[in-house]
Design a protein around this motif. Structure first.
Motif, mmCIF file in Angstrom:
data_model
loop_
_atom_site.group_PDB
_atom_site.id
_atom_site.type_symbol
_atom_site.label_atom_id
_atom_site.label_comp_id
_atom_site.label_asym_id
_atom_site.label_seq_id
_atom_site.Cartn_x
_atom_site.Cartn_y
_atom_site.Cartn_z
ATOM 1 N N ASN A 1 7.653 -2.650 1.547
ATOM 2 C CA ASN A 1 8.013 -1.768 2.661
ATOM 3 C C ASN A 1 8.326 -2.588 3.907
ATOM 4 O OD1 ASN A 1 7.545 0.404 1.015
ATOM 5 N ND2 ASN A 1 5.639 1.034 1.994
ATOM 6 N N CYS B 1 -3.457 -2.133 2.544
ATOM 7 C CA CYS B 1 -2.037 -2.281 2.197
ATOM 8 C C CYS B 1 -1.775 -3.493 1.302
ATOM 9 C CB CYS B 1 -1.192 -2.391 3.468
ATOM 10 S SG CYS B 1 -1.090 -0.846 4.407
ATOM 11 N N GLY C 1 2.483 -3.688 6.230
ATOM 12 C CA GLY C 1 2.663 -2.673 5.203
ATOM 13 C C GLY C 1 2.724 -3.260 3.808
ATOM 14 N N VAL D 1 -1.098 -8.375 5.994
ATOM 15 C CA VAL D 1 -1.386 -6.969 5.701
ATOM 16 C C VAL D 1 -2.882 -6.666 5.784
ATOM 17 C CG1 VAL D 1 0.643 -6.697 4.237
ATOM 18 C CG2 VAL D 1 -1.515 -7.383 3.200
ATOM 19 N N CYS E 1 -0.312 -4.728 10.925
ATOM 20 C CA CYS E 1 -0.093 -4.790 9.479
ATOM 21 C C CYS E 1 1.394 -4.637 9.166
ATOM 22 C CB CYS E 1 -0.890 -3.686 8.790
ATOM 23 S SG CYS E 1 -0.573 -3.506 7.026
ATOM 24 N N LYS F 1 7.597 -1.546 6.976
ATOM 25 C CA LYS F 1 6.546 -1.352 7.969
ATOM 26 C C LYS F 1 5.350 -0.668 7.341
ATOM 27 C CE LYS F 1 8.367 3.075 9.700
ATOM 28 N NZ LYS F 1 8.800 3.809 10.903
ATOM 29 N N CYS F 2 4.236 -0.693 8.058
ATOM 30 C CA CYS F 2 2.992 -0.104 7.565
ATOM 31 C C CYS F 2 3.067 1.421 7.629
ATOM 32 C CB CYS F 2 1.821 -0.614 8.404
ATOM 33 S SG CYS F 2 0.223 0.081 7.935
ATOM 34 N N ALA F 3 2.595 2.071 6.583
ATOM 35 C CA ALA F 3 2.590 3.534 6.539
ATOM 36 C C ALA F 3 1.561 4.117 7.498
ATOM 37 C CB ALA F 3 2.298 4.007 5.112
ATOM 38 N N TYR F 4 0.602 3.297 7.932
ATOM 39 C CA TYR F 4 -0.442 3.750 8.848
ATOM 40 C C TYR F 4 -0.212 3.145 10.227
ATOM 41 C CZ TYR F 4 -2.458 4.642 4.277
ATOM 42 O OH TYR F 4 -2.653 5.061 2.981
ATOM 43 N N GLU F 5 1.007 3.263 10.679
ATOM 44 C CA GLU F 5 1.418 2.657 11.949
ATOM 45 C C GLU F 5 0.492 3.080 13.086
ATOM 46 O OE1 GLU F 5 5.563 2.052 14.491
ATOM 47 O OE2 GLU F 5 5.476 3.456 12.834
#
Length: 356
Positions: free
Chosen positions: A239, A329, A235, A325, A233, A241-245
């Motif tokens: 953003n 997201c 993000g 995404v 994803c 990058k994804c906050a839920y990396e």
């Protein structure tokens, strides 16, 4: 000028036709016809196709006649793509029920639990089948797909092309239903839009509808996954990058179930197609009407010219503006990123831009 629309409620039990020229009028008439037991101020209108909130007249004007909307009470929640797909597979494909149940469980838990359920479900898949490609090697992966789809890569490429065609026809429908097209002086607006759409279609065809985006065997600079088919994803639209990396990952090449779930991942426009890009295309046409516009290539003022199709192509169809995404997201509210008016003089009309 009033346009006709279709409106339904969250349960899709009743669909009505409404003619309106403003968001307020559309909500008011829909509220009355659907016999909602709350005030108009407690209702919101969403595009049924993608769940986008319609929050102003400017955005409503970009949508074509017969667009289907969902009118929701404040106490109700928009039904997501995931829910749609779950209901479809539950009612029509008995062999997909386990997949649908997993998807339903995934959506019905809180955020943290969603990740745990999703990762547990994916981990249970057979990693050994990832490398298989041919239909004859992994027939279960191809269940529900057309017989002409012989490899996983071919099938995934087809999914990209379907999305790209969707963006094209959404753009075409909006432009050809606009006042600029329908009521243009001497048909000039119609001619400009038709030529723009023709040029846009040629660019899509010459780039093979960006079919390599989901193809793990495509060049590394083109594909959105790694060599095994793993997607991550990107993000939220604003953003890096994804906050839920590490949690928002998927490999649709591994199993039929992951292929199904991958259809709920979105190619999100950072600069929104309906709210920003299409209105700017129409504005560019108006600029051409008036003449004395500034060329976006040589920066000189000119009267004769055309729309810089290349730049809008980049924004509508390419990685310059698209981000893959996870459904969590995919922000459906208004994005602050904006398109612009892109026009070119006759001297620069052959200018082209790198697409990848």
């Amino acid at each position: 000028m009033k346009k006709g629309y279709k409106v339904t409620d969250v349960k899709r039990e009743k669909k009505i036709g409404v003619a309106a020229e403003s968001l307020h009028e559309l909500i008011e008439k829909s509220h009355k016809k659907l016999e909602f037991n709350v005030s108009c101020g407690e209702c919101n209108l969403y595009v049924a196709e993608d769940g986008t909130l319609v929050d102003n007249d400017e955005y409503l004007a970009t949508l074509p006649p017969q667009t289907v909307f969902i009118l929701l009470k404040d106490s109700e929640k928009m039904i997501t793509d995931f829910d749609y797909y779950y209901n479809m597979i539950l009612s029509t494909k008995k062999e997909y029920i386990d997949t649908g149940a997993a998807a339903k469980q995934f959506l019905s838990t809180n955020i943290k639990e969603k990740f745990k359920v999703f990762q547990k479900y994916i981990a249970a898949a057979d990693d050994a089948r990832i490398e298989l490609s041919e239909r004859t090697q992994d027939p279960a992966w191809f269940e529900g797909l057309e017989p002409s789809e012989k490899t996983k890569e071919q099938s995934m490429s087809k999914r990209v092309k379907e999305r790209m065609r969707g963006y094209y026809y959404k753009t075409k429908s909006a432009l050809q239903s606009s006042e600029t097209y329908v009521q243009s002086r001497n048909g000039r607006g119609k001619k400009i839009i038709d030529q723009f759409l023709l040029d846009l279609r040629k660019l899509l065809e010459s780039n093979k509808y960006n079919e390599g985006y989901f193809n793990r065997k495509a060049d590394k600079s083109v594909r959105l996954c790694n060599a095994t088919g793993l997607f991550e994803c990107g993000g939220l639209w604003n953003n890096n990058k994804c906050a839920y990396e590490g949690d928002h990952i998927i490999n649709p090449y591994r199993s039929r179930e992951e292929r199904i779930i991958f259809q709920t991942w979105n190619l999100d426009h950072k600069i929104e197609l309906s709210r920003s890009i299409i209105p700017k295309i129409l504005e560019a046409i108006e600029v051409l009407y008036k003449g004395d516009f500034k060329c976006t290539v040589c920066y000189k003022y000119s009267k004769p010219g055309s729309i810089d199709t290349d730049r809008y192509y980049l924004q509508i169809f390419t990685k310059n503006n698209l981000k893959l995404v996870h459904i969590v997201c995919h922000h459906k509210g208004r994005h602050s990123a904006a398109s612009d008016v892109y026009t070119v003089c006759n001297n620069c009309s052959r200018h082209t831009i790198e697409y990848i």
